[in-house]
Structures are given as C-alpha cells and as structure tokens.
Scaffold this motif. Structure first.
Motif, PDB file in Angstrom:
ATOM      1  N   HIS A 113     -14.853  15.761  20.073  1.00 42.30           N
ATOM      2  CA  HIS A 113     -14.618  14.469  19.851  1.00 42.30           C
ATOM      3  C   HIS A 113     -15.301  13.984  18.821  1.00 42.30           C
ATOM      4  CE1 HIS A 113     -18.615  13.589  21.525  1.00 42.30           C
ATOM      5  NE2 HIS A 113     -18.466  14.342  22.460  1.00 42.30           N
ATOM      6  N   GLN A 114     -15.398  14.894  17.813  1.00 41.80           N
ATOM      7  CA  GLN A 114     -16.022  14.571  16.584  1.00 41.80           C
ATOM      8  C   GLN A 114     -15.349  13.738  15.905  1.00 41.80           C
ATOM      9  OE1 GLN A 114     -16.408  18.139  14.029  1.00 41.80           O
ATOM     10  NE2 GLN A 114     -14.433  18.192  13.743  1.00 41.80           N
ATOM     11  N   PHE A 115     -16.130  12.545  15.127  1.00 41.61           N
ATOM     12  CA  PHE A 115     -15.197  11.441  14.516  1.00 41.61           C
ATOM     13  C   PHE A 115     -15.620  11.414  13.043  1.00 41.61           C
ATOM     14  CE2 PHE A 115     -14.951   7.232  13.126  1.00 41.61           C
ATOM     15  CZ  PHE A 115     -13.333   6.838  13.645  1.00 41.61           C
ATOM     16  N   PRO A 116     -14.749  12.172  12.136  1.00 47.53           N
ATOM     17  CA  PRO A 116     -15.005  11.929  10.512  1.00 47.53           C
ATOM     18  C   PRO A 116     -15.370  10.445  10.189  1.00 47.53           C
ATOM     19  CG  PRO A 116     -13.619  13.629  11.216  1.00 47.53           C
ATOM     20  CD  PRO A 116     -13.618  12.947  12.496  1.00 47.53           C
ATOM     21  N   LEU A 117     -16.021  10.030   9.462  1.00 48.89           N
ATOM     22  CA  LEU A 117     -15.954   8.531   8.976  1.00 48.89           C
ATOM     23  C   LEU A 117     -15.090   8.171   8.092  1.00 48.89           C
ATOM     24  CD1 LEU A 117     -19.922   8.083   9.058  1.00 48.89           C
ATOM     25  CD2 LEU A 117     -18.246   7.478  10.852  1.00 48.89           C
ATOM     26  N   GLN A 118     -14.354   9.091   7.380  1.00 50.33           N
ATOM     27  CA  GLN A 118     -13.164   8.819   6.501  1.00 50.33           C
ATOM     28  C   GLN A 118     -12.084   8.323   7.205  1.00 50.33           C
ATOM     29  OE1 GLN A 118     -14.016  12.181   7.056  1.00 50.33           O
ATOM     30  NE2 GLN A 118     -12.456  13.506   7.121  1.00 50.33           N
ATOM     31  N   GLU A 119     -11.891   8.717   8.555  1.00 55.62           N
ATOM     32  CA  GLU A 119     -10.964   8.083   9.398  1.00 55.62           C
ATOM     33  C   GLU A 119     -11.282   6.349   9.080  1.00 55.62           C
ATOM     34  OE1 GLU A 119      -7.960   6.752  12.078  1.00 55.62           O
ATOM     35  OE2 GLU A 119      -8.164   8.246  11.061  1.00 55.62           O
ATOM     36  N   THR A 120     -12.299   5.782   9.496  1.00 54.56           N
ATOM     37  CA  THR A 120     -12.801   4.640   9.346  1.00 54.56           C
ATOM     38  C   THR A 120     -12.471   3.852   8.118  1.00 54.56           C
ATOM     39  OG1 THR A 120     -14.732   4.791  11.211  1.00 54.56           O
ATOM     40  CG2 THR A 120     -14.818   2.912   9.659  1.00 54.56           C
ATOM     41  N   LEU A 121     -12.874   4.359   7.139  1.00 57.70           N
ATOM     42  CA  LEU A 121     -12.430   4.227   5.615  1.00 57.70           C
ATOM     43  C   LEU A 121     -10.892   3.825   5.413  1.00 57.70           C
ATOM     44  CD1 LEU A 121     -13.029   3.427   2.925  1.00 57.70           C
ATOM     45  CD2 LEU A 121     -12.983   6.045   2.417  1.00 57.70           C
ATOM     46  N   ALA A 122     -10.286   5.072   6.113  1.00 61.69           N
ATOM     47  CA  ALA A 122      -8.647   5.106   5.830  1.00 61.69           C
ATOM     48  C   ALA A 122      -8.108   3.939   6.603  1.00 61.69           C
ATOM     49  CB  ALA A 122      -8.168   6.358   6.102  1.00 61.69           C
ATOM     50  N   PHE A 123      -8.561   3.957   7.993  1.00 56.26           N
ATOM     51  CA  PHE A 123      -7.872   3.071   8.837  1.00 56.26           C
ATOM     52  C   PHE A 123      -8.266   1.557   8.505  1.00 56.26           C
ATOM     53  CE2 PHE A 123      -6.634   1.164  12.991  1.00 56.26           C
ATOM     54  CZ  PHE A 123      -5.404   1.415  13.136  1.00 56.26           C
ATOM     55  N   SER A 124      -9.334   1.280   8.166  1.00 56.27           N
ATOM     56  CA  SER A 124      -9.667  -0.067   7.596  1.00 56.27           C
ATOM     57  C   SER A 124      -8.666  -0.307   6.577  1.00 56.27           C
ATOM     58  CB  SER A 124     -11.304  -0.200   7.259  1.00 56.27           C
ATOM     59  OG  SER A 124     -11.932   0.167   8.224  1.00 56.27           O
ATOM     60  N   MET A 125      -8.564   0.489   5.392  1.00 54.21           N
ATOM     61  CA  MET A 125      -7.755  -0.044   4.468  1.00 54.21           C
ATOM     62  C   MET A 125      -6.255  -0.246   4.955  1.00 54.21           C
ATOM     63  SD  MET A 125      -9.073   2.510   1.359  1.00 54.21           S
ATOM     64  CE  MET A 125      -7.931   1.878   0.142  1.00 54.21           C
ATOM     65  N   LEU A 126      -5.723   0.495   5.741  1.00 51.36           N
ATOM     66  CA  LEU A 126      -4.495   0.419   6.400  1.00 51.36           C
ATOM     67  C   LEU A 126      -4.311  -1.103   7.138  1.00 51.36           C
ATOM     68  CD1 LEU A 126      -1.432   1.681   7.328  1.00 51.36           C
ATOM     69  CD2 LEU A 126      -3.017   2.308   9.508  1.00 51.36           C
ATOM     70  N   MET A 127      -5.372  -1.420   8.101  1.00 49.36           N
ATOM     71  CA  MET A 127      -5.289  -2.770   8.579  1.00 49.36           C
ATOM     72  C   MET A 127      -5.221  -3.537   7.540  1.00 49.36           C
ATOM     73  SD  MET A 127      -7.554  -3.736  11.701  1.00 49.36           S
ATOM     74  CE  MET A 127      -7.139  -5.378  12.677  1.00 49.36           C
ATOM     75  N   ILE A 128      -6.286  -3.665   6.520  1.00 50.74           N
ATOM     76  CA  ILE A 128      -6.483  -4.821   5.508  1.00 50.74           C
ATOM     77  C   ILE A 128      -5.151  -4.768   4.929  1.00 50.74           C
ATOM     78  CG2 ILE A 128      -7.740  -5.111   3.452  1.00 50.74           C
ATOM     79  CD1 ILE A 128     -10.232  -3.863   4.579  1.00 50.74           C
ATOM     80  N   GLY A 129      -4.417  -3.738   4.333  1.00 52.95           N
ATOM     81  CA  GLY A 129      -3.312  -3.765   3.797  1.00 52.95           C
ATOM     82  C   GLY A 129      -2.249  -4.432   4.543  1.00 52.95           C
ATOM     83  N   LEU A 130      -1.944  -4.065   5.438  1.00 45.46           N
ATOM     84  CA  LEU A 130      -0.867  -4.866   6.478  1.00 45.46           C
ATOM     85  C   LEU A 130      -1.197  -6.160   6.805  1.00 45.46           C
ATOM     86  CD1 LEU A 130       0.067  -1.792   9.002  1.00 45.46           C
ATOM     87  CD2 LEU A 130       1.133  -2.896   6.970  1.00 45.46           C
ATOM     88  N   ALA A 131      -2.706  -6.602   7.077  1.00 46.09           N
ATOM     89  CA  ALA A 131      -2.784  -7.795   7.534  1.00 46.09           C
ATOM     90  C   ALA A 131      -2.821  -8.789   6.311  1.00 46.09           C
ATOM     91  CB  ALA A 131      -4.115  -7.902   8.343  1.00 46.09           C
ATOM     92  N   GLY A 132      -3.509  -7.959   5.237  1.00 44.29           N
ATOM     93  CA  GLY A 132      -3.320  -8.912   3.960  1.00 44.29           C
ATOM     94  C   GLY A 132      -2.100  -9.313   3.515  1.00 44.29           C
ATOM     95  N   PHE A 133      -1.148  -8.361   3.616  1.00 48.51           N
ATOM     96  CA  PHE A 133       0.403  -8.750   3.199  1.00 48.51           C
ATOM     97  C   PHE A 133       0.835  -9.982   4.074  1.00 48.51           C
ATOM     98  CE2 PHE A 133       4.705  -7.805   3.783  1.00 48.51           C
ATOM     99  CZ  PHE A 133       5.159  -8.159   2.799  1.00 48.51           C
ATOM    100  N   TYR A 134       0.481  -9.708   5.268  1.00 52.05           N
ATOM    101  CA  TYR A 134       0.962 -10.766   6.099  1.00 52.05           C
ATOM    102  C   TYR A 134       0.430 -12.286   5.673  1.00 52.05           C
ATOM    103  CZ  TYR A 134       2.047 -13.480  10.265  1.00 52.05           C
ATOM    104  OH  TYR A 134       2.442 -14.483  11.383  1.00 52.05           O
ATOM    105  N   CYS A 135      -0.746 -12.052   5.604  1.00 51.30           N
ATOM    106  CA  CYS A 135      -1.635 -13.320   5.230  1.00 51.30           C
ATOM    107  C   CYS A 135      -0.955 -13.728   3.945  1.00 51.30           C
ATOM    108  CB  CYS A 135      -3.009 -13.192   4.831  1.00 51.30           C
ATOM    109  SG  CYS A 135      -3.756 -12.974   6.774  1.00 51.30           S
ATOM    110  N   TRP A 136      -0.747 -13.095   2.861  1.00 48.36           N
ATOM    111  CA  TRP A 136      -0.256 -13.451   1.482  1.00 48.36           C
ATOM    112  C   TRP A 136       1.220 -14.031   1.805  1.00 48.36           C
ATOM    113  CZ3 TRP A 136       4.629 -11.634  -0.186  1.00 48.36           C
ATOM    114  CH2 TRP A 136       4.885 -12.010  -1.508  1.00 48.36           C
ATOM    115  N   HIS A 137       2.010 -13.408   2.562  1.00 52.75           N
ATOM    116  CA  HIS A 137       3.338 -13.905   2.823  1.00 52.75           C
ATOM    117  C   HIS A 137       3.451 -15.537   3.522  1.00 52.75           C
ATOM    118  CE1 HIS A 137       6.766 -14.801   5.685  1.00 52.75           C
ATOM    119  NE2 HIS A 137       7.362 -14.404   4.549  1.00 52.75           N
TER     120      HIS A 137
END
Length: 280
Positions: free
Chosen positions: A193-217
């Motif tokens: 169940h190892q967890f590479p921290l790049q997943e946190t980096l990448a998924f945070s950017m995914l969430m910020i991107g989608l949520a940010g686009f929604y907020c902008w709209h």
C-alpha cells in the motif's frame, strides 16, 4: 485519439482480461470496492439532485464532461507499470490503454482495470468537487471584502488538505495500488500500500484545476455555457459543452502527465503482495 483507442480495443476484444493468478479468496478488496463505489454512487445521486434543483448547469456539465476524459486515466502506465488494479474485484476488465501507439506498459489483455470503480469514483468525485467549490463561492459572497488572492489561496490550500486526507487511504483499500515509488518521496515504501507523494501533488492540481474552473465560471464567466448567436442551432448548443469537455481533458491530461514524468525515476516496488491480490 479517444475514438481510435476505444475502436481498436472493442474490435480486438481487448476488454477480455487474460486469466489472472488466483487470489486467496479474501473478500477484503471486494468489500472495499463496493463501499467506495457505493459512497460515490450516493454522492452522485444526491449531489446530482442538488445541482439540478439549484440549476448549477456548469456543475452538471463538468460531471458529464469528465466521462469523456476517463480514457486518459489508464495512460499513467504508458512508460511502464505504475498503477495497477486488482483483478480480484467486481467487473474487472483489460484496459484500452495498451492500444496507444508507443505503449510500454502491460501487454494487451494484461492491463487490469475496474471500469465500474473508474466511472463512479471520477464522476462522483467531480460532483463532490463541484459542491465543494460552490460552498467556497457562497462563503466568499458572504464576505464581500475577501480579496481574489485570499480566495485563490483558500481554494488551493483546502484542496490540498482534502486530497491529503483521502488519497493515502484510497490506495490502502486493496483494489488499486502503486507499483513504483520514488526513494525518499514515498510513504510506506516497499509495502503493497505504498503511497508516492507525487500522487498528492498531481491530484491536488487536478482538484484545483476543476474546482478553479468552476469557481471562475460562477464568479466571472457566467455566459460560458450560453449558445452562440450565430451558426447552426445544434452546433451552437454543442460547442459550449465541447469546450467543457476540452477543459476536463486538459486538466486530466496534466494529472496523468505529472504521474508519468514522476514515475520515470521511480524504483521502489512492493517487496511482497498480499494474498488477496490477483493480476494476469
């Protein structure tokens, strides 16, 4: 590219998974898969009701658009096995990703995937992200003096916090795992169940991107989904939604690209897989 991948996958019966190695029959990954799918199904159902009742059309559009970006998710393994799904699951299938030109990951019929988990987790997660973004917007509107810089910082920090709370748990539930991690940048290195921290980096950017686009709209781009005033009627209505699909694909592509690039120097693999794990 999406159409070509799916066409080749279906024509070759690529969804048929090669006979996997038997597991020990433990119900653990089946229970956790059903629990996660059930949770996202509930979020999707009740969240969808909220979006429809409040006529949050961009939220509905993003939830639908993310379906057209799911073809990118298994491409994380394009340069070699990085993320693997458990074949001891409900509805396992072989992925369409090996039909991508230049593919160097698992062979055709050997790239285990879980379509049910994929659709419910991504669509339900997008709806949850939209509702979270809508909550931030309403919080800002109750505070007229809040600056844009403060709001953007709040959006980014809260997104990272949410990701850090859920993501490590997600990969410890037995139905999906990381095969590779970077030395010194991985939690529980060498464990299944190892967890590479790049997943946190990448998924945070995914969430910020989608949520940010929604907020902008919602705050500045209110006419984004309005049909154009000229052109064929059907096309006028389709173009705004196609643009949302383009945004969903762009954000998801960035997420996958970060995983692929960070996976290139990754060398840490699980020392041993549990008995409930099965793969071709």
């Amino acid at each position: 590219m999406q159409f070509l991948l799916y066409s080749a996958w279906i024509a070759d019966h690529g969804y048929r998974l090669a006979t996997p190695r038997p597991s020990d029959g433990s119900p653990f990954p089946l229970i956790t898969q059903m629990a996660v799918c059930g949770l996202y199904a509930v979020i999707l159902f009740f969240g969808g009701i909220v979006l429809v009742r409040h006529r949050l059309m961009m939220g509905i559009a993003l939830g639908a658009a993310i379906v057209f970006a799911l073809w990118l998710e298994p491409l994380a393994n394009v340069a070699g096995l990085l993320i693997e799904y458990n074949a001891h699951a409900i509805g396992p299938a072989s992925s369409w990703a090996p039909y991508l030109p230049g593919w160097r990951g698992p062979a055709r019929h050997h790239a285990t995937h879980q379509p049910v988990t994929l659709v419910l987790a991504w669509v339900g997660g997008t709806v949850a992200g939209v509702l979270y973004a809508e909550g931030l917007i309403r919080y800002r509107r109750r505070r007229p003096g809040m600056s844009t810089r403060y709001f953007v910082g709040l959006l980014a920090l809260s997104s990272v916090a949410v990701v850090n709370l859920q993501d490590p748990l997600f990969f410890a539930l037995g139905f999906v795992r990381y095969d590779k991690g970077i030395d010194g940048f991985t939690l529980w290195p060498g464990a299944w169940h190892q967890f590479p921290l790049q997943e946190t980096l990448a998924f945070s950017m995914l969430m910020i991107g989608l949520a940010g686009f929604y907020c902008w709209h919602r705050l500045h781009g209110g006419d984004f989904l309005h049909p154009a005033s000229t052109g064929p009627r059907a096309l006028r209505r389709a173009v705004p939604f196609l643009a949302v699909i383009g945004v969903a694909n762009a954000v998801t592509f960035c997420y996958i690209a970060i995983l692929v690039l960070c996976g290139l120097p990754a060398t840490i693999t699980p020392a041993e897989l549990p008995g409930f794990w099965s793969s071709p």
